[in-house]
Enzyme design. Structure first.
Site, PDB file in Angstrom:
ATOM      1  N   HIS A   1     -14.105  -3.761   9.095  1.00 22.57           N
ATOM      2  CA  HIS A   1     -12.773  -3.603   8.147  1.00 22.57           C
ATOM      3  C   HIS A   1     -12.705  -2.212   7.624  1.00 22.57           C
ATOM      4  CE1 HIS A   1     -11.649  -4.472   3.727  1.00 22.57           C
ATOM      5  NE2 HIS A   1     -10.400  -4.436   4.524  1.00 22.57           N
TER       6      HIS A   1
ATOM      7  N   ASN B   1     -13.376  -5.085  -1.320  1.00 24.12           N
ATOM      8  CA  ASN B   1     -12.214  -5.984  -1.816  1.00 24.12           C
ATOM      9  C   ASN B   1     -12.664  -6.917  -3.072  1.00 24.12           C
ATOM     10  OD1 ASN B   1     -10.313  -4.403  -0.466  1.00 24.12           O
ATOM     11  ND2 ASN B   1     -10.054  -6.003   1.089  1.00 24.12           N
TER      12      ASN B   1
ATOM     13  N   SER C   1      -8.610  -8.392   5.579  1.00 25.57           N
ATOM     14  CA  SER C   1      -9.146  -7.975   3.924  1.00 25.57           C
ATOM     15  C   SER C   1      -9.730  -9.071   3.271  1.00 25.57           C
ATOM     16  CB  SER C   1      -7.856  -7.631   3.321  1.00 25.57           C
ATOM     17  OG  SER C   1      -7.046  -6.557   3.685  1.00 25.57           O
TER      18      SER C   1
ATOM     19  N   GLU D   1     -16.780  -1.313   6.938  1.00 23.82           N
ATOM     20  CA  GLU D   1     -17.473  -2.468   6.394  1.00 23.82           C
ATOM     21  C   GLU D   1     -17.591  -3.190   8.043  1.00 23.82           C
ATOM     22  OE1 GLU D   1     -16.761  -3.378   2.064  1.00 23.82           O
ATOM     23  OE2 GLU D   1     -15.275  -4.192   3.481  1.00 23.82           O
TER      24      GLU D   1
HETATM   25  N1  CAA Z   1      -3.541  12.111   9.692  1.00 27.03           N
HETATM   26  C1  CAA Z   1      -4.158  13.546   9.575  1.00 27.03           C
HETATM   27  N2  CAA Z   1      -4.392  14.169   8.598  1.00 27.03           N
HETATM   28  C2  CAA Z   1      -3.950  13.644   7.480  1.00 27.03           C
HETATM   29  C3  CAA Z   1      -3.007  12.489   7.429  1.00 27.03           C
HETATM   30  C4  CAA Z   1      -3.068  11.767   8.667  1.00 27.03           C
HETATM   31  N3  CAA Z   1      -2.492  10.754   8.684  1.00 27.03           N
HETATM   32  N4  CAA Z   1      -2.681  12.445   6.111  1.00 27.03           N
HETATM   33  C5  CAA Z   1      -3.182  13.487   5.487  1.00 27.03           C
HETATM   34  N5  CAA Z   1      -3.875  14.319   6.224  1.00 27.03           N
HETATM   35  C6  CAA Z   1      -4.466  15.597   5.871  1.00 27.03           C
HETATM   36  C7  CAA Z   1      -3.805  16.292   4.943  1.00 27.03           C
HETATM   37  O1  CAA Z   1      -2.791  17.073   5.492  1.00 27.03           O
HETATM   38  C8  CAA Z   1      -4.641  17.061   4.189  1.00 27.03           C
HETATM   39  O2  CAA Z   1      -5.199  18.135   4.892  1.00 27.03           O
HETATM   40  P1  CAA Z   1      -5.907  19.296   4.038  1.00 27.03           P
HETATM   41  O3  CAA Z   1      -7.124  18.708   3.045  1.00 27.03           O
HETATM   42  O4  CAA Z   1      -6.530  20.135   5.322  1.00 27.03           O
HETATM   43  O5  CAA Z   1      -4.864  19.973   3.152  1.00 27.03           O
HETATM   44  C9  CAA Z   1      -6.011  15.921   3.972  1.00 27.03           C
HETATM   45  O6  CAA Z   1      -5.511  14.976   5.148  1.00 27.03           O
HETATM   46  C10 CAA Z   1      -5.794  15.403   2.891  1.00 27.03           C
HETATM   47  O7  CAA Z   1      -4.622  14.684   2.745  1.00 27.03           O
HETATM   48  P2  CAA Z   1      -3.808  14.735   1.183  1.00 27.03           P
HETATM   49  O8  CAA Z   1      -3.772  15.894   0.518  1.00 27.03           O
HETATM   50  O9  CAA Z   1      -2.622  13.794   1.270  1.00 27.03           O
HETATM   51  O10 CAA Z   1      -4.787  13.852   0.840  1.00 27.03           O
HETATM   52  P3  CAA Z   1      -5.267  13.550  -0.808  1.00 27.03           P
HETATM   53  O11 CAA Z   1      -6.431  14.529  -1.236  1.00 27.03           O
HETATM   54  O12 CAA Z   1      -4.093  13.218  -1.934  1.00 27.03           O
HETATM   55  O13 CAA Z   1      -5.924  12.276  -0.739  1.00 27.03           O
HETATM   56  C11 CAA Z   1      -5.807   9.892  -0.119  1.00 27.03           C
HETATM   57  C12 CAA Z   1      -5.093  11.139  -0.082  1.00 27.03           C
HETATM   58  C13 CAA Z   1      -7.074   9.962   0.624  1.00 27.03           C
HETATM   59  C14 CAA Z   1      -4.911   8.558   0.318  1.00 27.03           C
HETATM   60  C15 CAA Z   1      -6.492   9.645  -1.549  1.00 27.03           C
HETATM   61  O14 CAA Z   1      -5.359   9.575  -2.533  1.00 27.03           O
HETATM   62  C16 CAA Z   1      -7.144   8.305  -1.819  1.00 27.03           C
HETATM   63  O15 CAA Z   1      -8.293   8.299  -1.156  1.00 27.03           O
HETATM   64  N6  CAA Z   1      -6.810   7.106  -2.201  1.00 27.03           N
HETATM   65  C17 CAA Z   1      -7.185   5.938  -2.495  1.00 27.03           C
HETATM   66  C18 CAA Z   1      -7.215   5.505  -1.032  1.00 27.03           C
HETATM   67  C19 CAA Z   1      -7.931   4.022  -1.126  1.00 27.03           C
HETATM   68  O16 CAA Z   1      -8.505   3.413  -2.215  1.00 27.03           O
HETATM   69  N7  CAA Z   1      -7.948   3.237  -0.013  1.00 27.03           N
HETATM   70  C20 CAA Z   1      -8.654   2.083  -0.072  1.00 27.03           C
HETATM   71  C21 CAA Z   1      -7.319   0.958  -0.238  1.00 27.03           C
HETATM   72  S1  CAA Z   1      -8.053  -0.678  -0.143  1.00 27.03           S
HETATM   73  C22 CAA Z   1      -8.223  -1.036   1.485  1.00 27.03           C
HETATM   74  O17 CAA Z   1      -7.803  -0.202   2.526  1.00 27.03           O
HETATM   75  C23 CAA Z   1      -8.909  -2.253   1.642  1.00 27.03           C
HETATM   76  C24 CAA Z   1      -8.080  -3.330   1.854  1.00 27.03           C
HETATM   77  O18 CAA Z   1      -8.286  -4.230   2.750  1.00 27.03           O
HETATM   78  C25 CAA Z   1      -6.603  -3.640   1.189  1.00 27.03           C
HETATM   79  P1  NAD Z   2       1.252  -4.455   8.674  1.00 27.73           P
HETATM   80  O1  NAD Z   2       2.397  -5.381   8.208  1.00 27.73           O
HETATM   81  O2  NAD Z   2       1.498  -3.025   8.353  1.00 27.73           O
HETATM   82  O3  NAD Z   2       0.863  -4.243  10.275  1.00 27.73           O
HETATM   83  C1  NAD Z   2       0.820  -5.542  11.045  1.00 27.73           C
HETATM   84  C2  NAD Z   2       1.436  -5.490  12.205  1.00 27.73           C
HETATM   85  O4  NAD Z   2       0.923  -6.230  13.194  1.00 27.73           O
HETATM   86  C3  NAD Z   2       2.919  -5.317  12.360  1.00 27.73           C
HETATM   87  O5  NAD Z   2       3.218  -4.223  12.816  1.00 27.73           O
HETATM   88  C4  NAD Z   2       3.196  -6.507  13.031  1.00 27.73           C
HETATM   89  O6  NAD Z   2       4.215  -6.446  14.061  1.00 27.73           O
HETATM   90  C5  NAD Z   2       2.028  -6.623  14.277  1.00 27.73           C
HETATM   91  N1  NAD Z   2       1.719  -8.133  14.688  1.00 27.73           N
HETATM   92  C6  NAD Z   2       1.563  -9.215  13.888  1.00 27.73           C
HETATM   93  N2  NAD Z   2       1.532 -10.400  14.717  1.00 27.73           N
HETATM   94  C7  NAD Z   2       1.181  -9.677  15.896  1.00 27.73           C
HETATM   95  C8  NAD Z   2       0.608 -10.253  17.141  1.00 27.73           C
HETATM   96  N3  NAD Z   2       0.349 -11.774  17.161  1.00 27.73           N
HETATM   97  N4  NAD Z   2       0.361  -9.362  17.972  1.00 27.73           N
HETATM   98  C9  NAD Z   2       0.565  -8.165  17.877  1.00 27.73           C
HETATM   99  N5  NAD Z   2       0.897  -7.509  16.790  1.00 27.73           N
HETATM  100  C10 NAD Z   2       1.326  -8.603  15.799  1.00 27.73           C
HETATM  101  O7  NAD Z   2      -0.081  -4.825   8.104  1.00 27.73           O
HETATM  102  P2  NAD Z   2      -1.368  -4.223   7.737  1.00 27.73           P
HETATM  103  O8  NAD Z   2      -1.349  -3.281   6.256  1.00 27.73           O
HETATM  104  O9  NAD Z   2      -1.694  -3.128   8.818  1.00 27.73           O
HETATM  105  O10 NAD Z   2      -2.476  -5.145   7.646  1.00 27.73           O
HETATM  106  C11 NAD Z   2      -3.111  -5.438   9.023  1.00 27.73           C
HETATM  107  C12 NAD Z   2      -4.480  -6.298   8.656  1.00 27.73           C
HETATM  108  O11 NAD Z   2      -5.497  -5.293   7.972  1.00 27.73           O
HETATM  109  C13 NAD Z   2      -4.403  -7.280   7.542  1.00 27.73           C
HETATM  110  O12 NAD Z   2      -5.208  -8.300   8.060  1.00 27.73           O
HETATM  111  C14 NAD Z   2      -4.735  -6.673   6.266  1.00 27.73           C
HETATM  112  O13 NAD Z   2      -5.304  -7.533   5.367  1.00 27.73           O
HETATM  113  C15 NAD Z   2      -5.930  -5.757   6.723  1.00 27.73           C
HETATM  114  N6  NAD Z   2      -5.844  -4.392   6.022  1.00 27.73           N
HETATM  115  C16 NAD Z   2      -5.120  -4.131   5.314  1.00 27.73           C
HETATM  116  C17 NAD Z   2      -5.394  -2.847   4.492  1.00 27.73           C
HETATM  117  C18 NAD Z   2      -4.207  -2.169   3.641  1.00 27.73           C
HETATM  118  O14 NAD Z   2      -4.345  -1.365   2.738  1.00 27.73           O
HETATM  119  N7  NAD Z   2      -2.769  -2.509   3.973  1.00 27.73           N
HETATM  120  C19 NAD Z   2      -6.480  -2.313   4.308  1.00 27.73           C
HETATM  121  C20 NAD Z   2      -7.483  -2.939   5.301  1.00 27.73           C
HETATM  122  C21 NAD Z   2      -7.488  -4.105   5.811  1.00 27.73           C
END
Ligand code: CAA
Ligand code: NAD
Length: 297
Positions: free
Chosen positions: A148, A198, A127, A160
């Site tokens: 990503h 991010n 991330s 990404e």
């Molecule tokens: N597998 C398959 N299908 C799934 C599923 C899964 N795991 N989860 C849900 N579905 C299906 C549902 O059954 C639903 O189907 P229908 O539309 O046919 O009913 C559909 O997918 C949508 O599901 P939800 O009704 O649960 O979805 P929602 O409309 O409430 O949206 C969400 C859920 C997509 C999570 C939405 O709330 C959202 O976009 N949230 C923001 C998420 C976001 O910002 N993510 C980025 C986080 S940051 C990051 O990732 C980067 C980082 O490095 C930290």
């Molecule tokens: P998580 O804690 O849910 O999962 C990490 C997994 O990796 C665990 O199941 C752990 O057992 C396993 N693990 C740790 N060390 C390992 C190794 N050496 N070999 C094999 N498996 C190992 O974490 P997460 O949220 O899935 O995040 C994973 C990566 O993805 C991080 O770099 C995070 O920053 C990035 N990421 C996270 C998000 C998010 O929304 N959580 C979104 C995008 C990217």
């Protein structure tokens, strides 16, 4: 260059989703975990998710019951779980999705550099960390990219694709094509902190946490305000629970250490406190909210 066999290291929140979309995209996938129990948990999530997806396609009339059954069987049939790193040796691409800790990631890539065939492309789902540092640790900087994905991987449509100065053009092109095969829209990014999403999203989440800490508004009101006022699908505190408070903290701590003068990279005390209490968000059942699966209270 075509990618047919993919290894995914880590089968947690992100890794299990990456395994699933890669298998749906037609690749054979090896999912690697540290312990069998973690692997079983990740594979069970994939099983549930693939079945859910197939069921939805039937309900929408896009697949017949027989086609849905075949989709589930084919997708799951392409996935092999393991705790043995040697199984990654002949993968065309290995994507790392382990804990957000740069030293741990670098050590993993150094080891993988000695295990995988020379052509294997390495990718990190980090991330926040510099791709270049992991690329150098792997010993194959020209065959290294950032890939990503976003949480939840099955539903978010972006990937990404990050290149460094050393990334070969054909490696970068192959990584973009792989993202497309997974059903995602790729955007090209430079190796800058947080890439595009991010760098914008995490400071916004931080501001929401600081707002809560100051007592400017309740968590529910902050979330409702951003959902209804800006049309975001979920508010910032719910989103932090979704991402994981630990992951969010690791991102901010890493940035704060590297860029101490950047005001956008602040570490809210409330985040440190909740993580210390083991409240990591949806994955542990409690963060800013309490969680029972998808249900929040
Ligand atoms: N597998 C398959 N299908 C799934 C599923 C899964 N795991 N989860 C849900 N579905 C299906 C549902 O059954 C639903 O189907 P229908 O539309 O046919 O009913 C559909 O997918 C949508 O599901 P939800 O009704 O649960 O979805 P929602 O409309 O409430 O949206 C969400 C859920 C997509 C999570 C939405 O709330 C959202 O976009 N949230 C923001 C998420 C976001 O910002 N993510 C980025 C986080 S940051 C990051 O990732 C980067 C980082 O490095 C930290
Ligand atoms: P998580 O804690 O849910 O999962 C990490 C997994 O990796 C665990 O199941 C752990 O057992 C396993 N693990 C740790 N060390 C390992 C190794 N050496 N070999 C094999 N498996 C190992 O974490 P997460 O949220 O899935 O995040 C994973 C990566 O993805 C991080 O770099 C995070 O920053 C990035 N990421 C996270 C998000 C998010 O929304 N959580 C979104 C995008 C990217």
């Amino acid at each position: 260059m075509s990618i047919k066999k993919v290894g995914v290291v880590g089968c947690g929140l992100m890794g299990h989703g990456i395994v699933q979309v890669a298998a749906q995209g037609g690749c054979d996938v090896v999912a690697l975990e540290t312990e069998q129990a973690f692997l079983d948990k990740g594979l069970a999530r994939i099983d549930k998710s693939v079945n859910k997806l197939a069921q939805k396609q039937v309900e929408k009339g896009k697949l017949s019951a027989d086609q849905a059954e075949a989709f589930v069987k084919d997708t799951l049939g392409r996935i092999e779980g393991t705790t043995d790193k040697a199984k990654l040796a002949d993968c065309d691409l290995v994507i790392e999705a382990i804990v957000e800790n740069l030293d741990v990631k670098k050590a993993l890539f150094a080891e993988l550099g000695g295990i995988c065939k020379p052509e294997t492309i390495f990718a990190s789902n980090t991330s926040s960390f510099p791709i270049k540092e992991m690329a150098e640790a792997s010993g194959r900087a020209s065959r290294f990219v950032g890939l990503h994905f976003f949480n939840p991987v099955q539903l978010m449509r972006l990937v990404e694709v990050v290149r460094t100065d050393d990334t070969d053009e054909d490696v970068f092109a192959a990584a973009r094509s792989f993202g497309e095969a997974c059903g995602k829209t790729p955007v090209s990014c430079k190796d800058t902190p947080g890439f595009v999403v991010n760098r914008l999203l995490v400071p916004y989440m931080t501001q929401a946490l600081l707002m809560l800490e100051r007592g400017d508004a309740t968590k529910e009101d902050i979330d409702t305000a951003m959902q209804l006022g800006c049309g975001y699908p979920m508010g910032p505190l719910t989103l932090t629970d979704y991402v994981g408070l630990d992951t969010t903290l690791f991102i901010l701590q890493g940035w704060k250490q590297r860029y101490p003068d950047e005001p956008a990279f602040e570490v809210p005390a409330i985040l440190e406190r909740l993580v210390a209490e083991g409240k990591l968000g949806r994955k542990t059942g409690e963060g800013f909210y309490k969680w029972d699966g998808d249900k929040k209270s």
